[in-house]
Design an enzyme around this catalytic site. Structure first.
Site, PDB file in Angstrom:
ATOM      1  N   CYS A   1     119.306  29.028  53.202  1.00  0.00           N
ATOM      2  CA  CYS A   1     120.400  29.865  52.690  1.00  0.00           C
ATOM      3  C   CYS A   1     121.464  28.996  52.049  1.00  0.00           C
ATOM      4  CB  CYS A   1     120.981  30.696  53.821  1.00  0.00           C
ATOM      5  SG  CYS A   1     121.372  29.711  55.261  1.00  0.00           S
TER       6      CYS A   1
ATOM      7  N   ASN B   1     112.898  30.946  58.409  1.00  0.00           N
ATOM      8  CA  ASN B   1     113.008  29.655  57.707  1.00  0.00           C
ATOM      9  C   ASN B   1     113.414  28.481  58.604  1.00  0.00           C
ATOM     10  OD1 ASN B   1     115.577  30.692  57.832  1.00  0.00           O
ATOM     11  ND2 ASN B   1     116.175  30.038  55.786  1.00  0.00           N
TER      12      ASN B   1
ATOM     13  N   GLU C   1     124.712  36.735  58.912  1.00  0.00           N
ATOM     14  CA  GLU C   1     124.563  35.464  58.180  1.00  0.00           C
ATOM     15  C   GLU C   1     123.506  35.736  57.117  1.00  0.00           C
ATOM     16  OE1 GLU C   1     126.282  32.817  58.654  1.00  0.00           O
ATOM     17  OE2 GLU C   1     126.918  32.738  60.734  1.00  0.00           O
TER      18      GLU C   1
HETATM   19  P1  NAP Z   1     114.687  39.351  55.900  1.00  0.00           P
HETATM   20  O1  NAP Z   1     113.555  40.022  55.272  1.00  0.00           O
HETATM   21  O2  NAP Z   1     115.998  40.037  55.918  1.00  0.00           O
HETATM   22  O3  NAP Z   1     114.215  38.985  57.387  1.00  0.00           O
HETATM   23  C1  NAP Z   1     115.098  38.430  58.327  1.00  0.00           C
HETATM   24  C2  NAP Z   1     114.925  39.161  59.651  1.00  0.00           C
HETATM   25  O4  NAP Z   1     115.355  40.521  59.498  1.00  0.00           O
HETATM   26  C3  NAP Z   1     113.473  39.240  60.100  1.00  0.00           C
HETATM   27  O5  NAP Z   1     113.426  39.148  61.511  1.00  0.00           O
HETATM   28  C4  NAP Z   1     113.043  40.620  59.637  1.00  0.00           C
HETATM   29  O6  NAP Z   1     111.958  41.155  60.340  1.00  0.00           O
HETATM   30  C5  NAP Z   1     114.311  41.418  59.891  1.00  0.00           C
HETATM   31  N1  NAP Z   1     114.409  42.640  59.093  1.00  0.00           N
HETATM   32  C6  NAP Z   1     113.833  42.933  57.910  1.00  0.00           C
HETATM   33  N2  NAP Z   1     114.205  44.154  57.503  1.00  0.00           N
HETATM   34  C7  NAP Z   1     115.025  44.656  58.440  1.00  0.00           C
HETATM   35  C8  NAP Z   1     115.744  45.870  58.588  1.00  0.00           C
HETATM   36  N3  NAP Z   1     115.676  46.835  57.678  1.00  0.00           N
HETATM   37  N4  NAP Z   1     116.523  46.042  59.672  1.00  0.00           N
HETATM   38  C9  NAP Z   1     116.616  45.068  60.589  1.00  0.00           C
HETATM   39  N5  NAP Z   1     115.946  43.897  60.533  1.00  0.00           N
HETATM   40  C10 NAP Z   1     115.177  43.679  59.453  1.00  0.00           C
HETATM   41  O7  NAP Z   1     114.986  37.938  55.284  1.00  0.00           O
HETATM   42  P2  NAP Z   1     113.981  36.942  54.586  1.00  0.00           P
HETATM   43  O8  NAP Z   1     113.962  37.307  53.164  1.00  0.00           O
HETATM   44  O9  NAP Z   1     112.713  36.814  55.315  1.00  0.00           O
HETATM   45  O10 NAP Z   1     114.795  35.582  54.852  1.00  0.00           O
HETATM   46  C11 NAP Z   1     115.450  34.905  53.908  1.00  0.00           C
HETATM   47  C12 NAP Z   1     116.883  35.371  53.725  1.00  0.00           C
HETATM   48  O11 NAP Z   1     117.647  34.969  54.857  1.00  0.00           O
HETATM   49  C13 NAP Z   1     117.507  34.689  52.538  1.00  0.00           C
HETATM   50  O12 NAP Z   1     118.323  35.573  51.831  1.00  0.00           O
HETATM   51  C14 NAP Z   1     118.341  33.601  53.176  1.00  0.00           C
HETATM   52  O13 NAP Z   1     119.360  33.121  52.359  1.00  0.00           O
HETATM   53  C15 NAP Z   1     118.808  34.280  54.417  1.00  0.00           C
HETATM   54  N6  NAP Z   1     119.228  33.305  55.430  1.00  0.00           N
HETATM   55  C16 NAP Z   1     120.568  33.210  55.728  1.00  0.00           C
HETATM   56  C17 NAP Z   1     121.024  32.282  56.636  1.00  0.00           C
HETATM   57  C18 NAP Z   1     122.493  32.156  56.953  1.00  0.00           C
HETATM   58  O14 NAP Z   1     122.815  31.549  57.963  1.00  0.00           O
HETATM   59  N7  NAP Z   1     123.395  32.695  56.164  1.00  0.00           N
HETATM   60  C19 NAP Z   1     120.112  31.434  57.271  1.00  0.00           C
HETATM   61  C20 NAP Z   1     118.752  31.560  56.944  1.00  0.00           C
HETATM   62  C21 NAP Z   1     118.329  32.512  56.027  1.00  0.00           C
HETATM   63  P3  NAP Z   1     110.480  41.197  59.717  1.00  0.00           P
HETATM   64  O15 NAP Z   1     110.078  39.791  59.520  1.00  0.00           O
HETATM   65  O16 NAP Z   1     109.709  41.916  60.746  1.00  0.00           O
HETATM   66  O17 NAP Z   1     110.614  41.942  58.420  1.00  0.00           O
END
Ligand code: NAP
Length: 460
Positions: free
Chosen positions: A262, A131, A228
């Protein structure tokens, strides 16, 4: 399976990359590990020179890189340009301040001398989301490179061009090979890497599911981790707030990054006395947002990042409606080719509904009416998340007292939650642990080594 870059506005595949083989991954870890042996001995000035080069190159390629962000994940181009500027300032901030932040801390002792020396710990693995493809990497990589650690970066699979561009910029900035390495791997390969003895720590920004899996492995192999994760930030409006100003900020808070931040305001909690007026104005402004091409400077709301993201939102909304929630505006896929969600406001949500507990990652606002401040705080805290919160009122003393009762990592008064270089960023509860940015962001992956000095004459 190839890692593909799919434009969420045109739905075209613009590029695809092969996943790395196990042998290539092993070689990348080896290089990062051997580079660490030299990098940990470099001076702050040498490290800062590389980060300043990275900053200058980012700045000189701002337009091109911003277009890449918009192409891969649909961010409005104006916001993508801002993201590049922000990433530059993070690299420059840590280049300039790390030496002070990491200075020795002396401790009061009766005899001799004692101080804490902040040393690097080794190779770190960063797992970052799509994002904010440049900003997220900057806030992890910059402080850790200044500490003397080296970085392996697994970026989200839908932004491979951004991921590659960042690695190329490090090369162009004369970074030694292995200082910053992009890993084209799927999330499922990450957990195996955590077990690798050459890696000393891992940080993940993303979903609770991914964070929990990473932390489980980090716990098993005794590695330091920072998480995070998601948020469902409350946006509390008290009866003395300026309604027009607050509605404008509510729109920004909910729709920034096409609703996929987020720290976006997600639950709007309004005191009854002003709730009707607030909702009327909120609906008018949300429903007149101009949807369209994110490359166009005039567009106010772009697509969400992927078909999956859109379907998740639609399912959440439909389920809520089937459970009795009311759609105030929107609620459907917008009639455009890309992955567009109509700007949506939902009311009549009860604590029994799934949507009450979930994060809504797109332009969908939950709207709640409460009788008073106490109810507002209770509702705000009734969530498993604890990232940010905002409170709107003219009474700053009251707001500060209320802020103290909120269970979250950040509370903003009279402003939606916002990231700034000099302010710590991070959450509590299921939103994760650890902090990024500010002096705290350089304090996570360090060995706070005690050095105790006595002379041979000192009494033991
Ligand atoms: P996501 O699926 O968890 O993906 C984030 C990263 O984690 C990607 O590089 C993804 O790789 C990797 N990933 C996925 N499954 C994994 C696993 N089992 N083990 C290790 N790594 C893994 O998150 P998203 O849904 O795309 O992103 C949105 C989320 O991020 C929302 O919940 C948002 O609130 C949160 N976010 C939090 C912050 C903060 O600072 N707190 C900032 C931005 C976003 P792949 O793409 O290859 O699956």
């Amino acid at each position: 399976m190839a890692i593909k870059s799919i434009n969420p506005y045109t739905l075209e595949i613009s590029k695809s990359y092969d996943e790395m083989t196990n042998k290539e991954i092993d070689e990348a870890v080896n290089v990062a590990y051997s580079t660490y042996q030299n990098w940990k001995k470099t001076t702050f000035e040498e490290r800062a020179a590389i980060l300043n080069n990275v900053g200058s190159i980012l700045r000189s390629k701002k337009n091109e890189l911003a277009r890449l962000i918009t192409l891969e994940m649909g961010k409005l181009i104006k916001q993508a340009e801002y993201e590049i500027d922000y990433a530059v300032s993070i690299f420059e901030y840590y280049a300039e301040n790390a030496k002070d932040f990491l200075a020795d801390e002396s401790l009061k002792v009766d005899v001799g001398e004692a101080f804490i020396k902040k040393s690097p710990i080794g190779v770190l693995l960063g797992v970052e989301p799509w994002n904010f493809p440049f900003y997220q990497v900057a806030r992890f990589a910059a402080p850790n490179i200044m500490i003397g650690n080296t970085i392996l970066l697994k970026h989200a699979s839908n932004v491979p061009q951004c991921a590659k561009a960042i690695e190329d910029i490090f090369k162009e900035a004369n970074a030694p090979e292995g200082l910053y390495t992009n890993l084209f791997i799927r999330g499922s390969k990450v957990t195996k890497l955590i077990a690798d003895k050459r890696i000393q720590g891992a940080s993940l920004t993303g979903s609770e599911k991914a964070g929990s899996e990473l932390a489980m492995m980090a716990g098993k192999y005794i590695k330091k981790s920072v998480l995070e994760l998601g948020g469902s930030d409350p946006f509390i409006v008290l009866e003395d707030a300026d309604i027009d100003r607050t509605v404008n900020l509510a729109i920004i808070g909910r729709t920034i990054n096409n609703g996929q931040s987020c720290i976006a305001a997600k639950r709007f909690i309004i005191v009854e006395k002003i709730a009707k007026e607030f909702l009327t104005k909120f609906k008018t402004k949300m429903s007149t947002l101009q949807l369209g091409d994110p490359m166009n400077m005039e567009t106010q709301l772009g697509p969400v990042s992927s078909e999956d993201a859109l379907n998740t939102l639609l399912n959440q909304v439909n389920k809520a409606v089937s459970e009795g929630a009311k759609i105030e505006i929107g609620g459907k896929r917008a009639n455009l080719k890309g992955f567009f969600m109509e700007p949506t406001i939902i009311s009549n949500i009860t604590s029994k509904m799934e949507i009450y507990k979930e994060e809504l990652f797109g332009p969908v606002a939950s709207f709640y009416v409460v009788q008073n401040e106490e109810e507002a705080i209770t509702l705000a805290n009734d969530t498993e998340f604890g990232l940010g919160c905002s409170i709107f009122t003219k009474n700053l003393e009251k707001a500060k007292k209320l802020a103290n009762q909120i269970d979250s990592g950040m509370v903003f008064i009279n402003h939606p939650t916002k990231s700034s270089i000099e302010l710590p960023f991070g959450g509590t509860k299921n939103s994760g642990y650890g902090r990024e940015l500010s002096p705290l962001g350089i304090d996570e992956f360090v060995n706070k080594k005690l050095i105790r000095v006595l002379t041979e004459e000192d009494k033991l």
